[in-house]
Design an enzyme around this catalytic site. Sequence first.
Site, PDB file in Angstrom:
ATOM      1  CB  SER A 108      41.825  31.252  32.034  1.00 33.11           C
ATOM      2  OG  SER A 108      40.739  31.996  31.568  1.00 33.11           O
ATOM      3  CG  ASP A 158      34.508  28.257  33.916  1.00 29.83           C
ATOM      4  OD1 ASP A 158      34.133  29.443  33.830  1.00 29.83           O
ATOM      5  OD2 ASP A 158      35.649  27.875  33.597  1.00 29.83           O
ATOM      6  CG  HIS A 189      37.237  30.930  34.944  1.00 30.01           C
ATOM      7  ND1 HIS A 189      37.131  30.177  33.792  1.00 30.01           N
ATOM      8  CD2 HIS A 189      38.263  31.791  34.724  1.00 30.01           C
ATOM      9  CE1 HIS A 189      38.048  30.573  32.914  1.00 30.01           C
ATOM     10  NE2 HIS A 189      38.752  31.547  33.461  1.00 30.01           N
TER      11      HIS A 189
END
Length: 206
Positions: A108, A158, A189
């Site tokens: 991320s 996501d 995610h």
Amino acid sequence: MAVQSLLSFTHRFEPATDATRPPVLLLHGTGGDENDLVDLGRFVAPGSALLSPRGKVLENGMPRFFRRLAEGVFDEEDLRHRTHQLADFINEAREAYELAPPVALGFSNGANIAAALLLLRSDVLAGAVLFRAMSPFAEPPQTDLSAKPVFLSSGALDPLIPAADASLLAASLSERGAQVRHQVVPTGHNLSQPDVDMAKAWLADL
Ligand code: MLT
């Protein structure tokens, strides 16, 4: 493995147990720290030295590697500055711990700064595993990524990173010469077991 604060980033370092394996630079997501990805690193890169810095930016108390103006909208000036800071830290740590250029493994926010490292300071990385990354710059700089290996894993569901953004990143890196493998997993995610297993197999082939 003690937390070290002598170099320019607070970090953890775990020496290699297999000198033939490349070091791995672990880059956590928003709200994580230098401890977050250590177990994952040990699993996907057995034997590798692990270098795990903590992002210096705080967003409501949560560590990150660079500022954002809103979710998915980056402060590109800060991103450039932080990318150079992190690249300088990698060079410091390589000297202090006698390391070859590491392969970044980011999740991320950590994957986004790893992508920025590839685009701005590719000399500091041997390659990258990018979990849930997007294109970090609106206009990615021209750079030569010839033969740089990159594994990008994105989640089809996501909500934070639209599939098109991940594909744009894959295309930008490929256009600059990187050897990109882009996997899309049927999840959101968060990381899933297939992400981890595929990354492990990809790293083993380096
Ligand atoms: C970022 O800010 O890097 C991305 O929005 C991912 C995140 O950290 O939430």
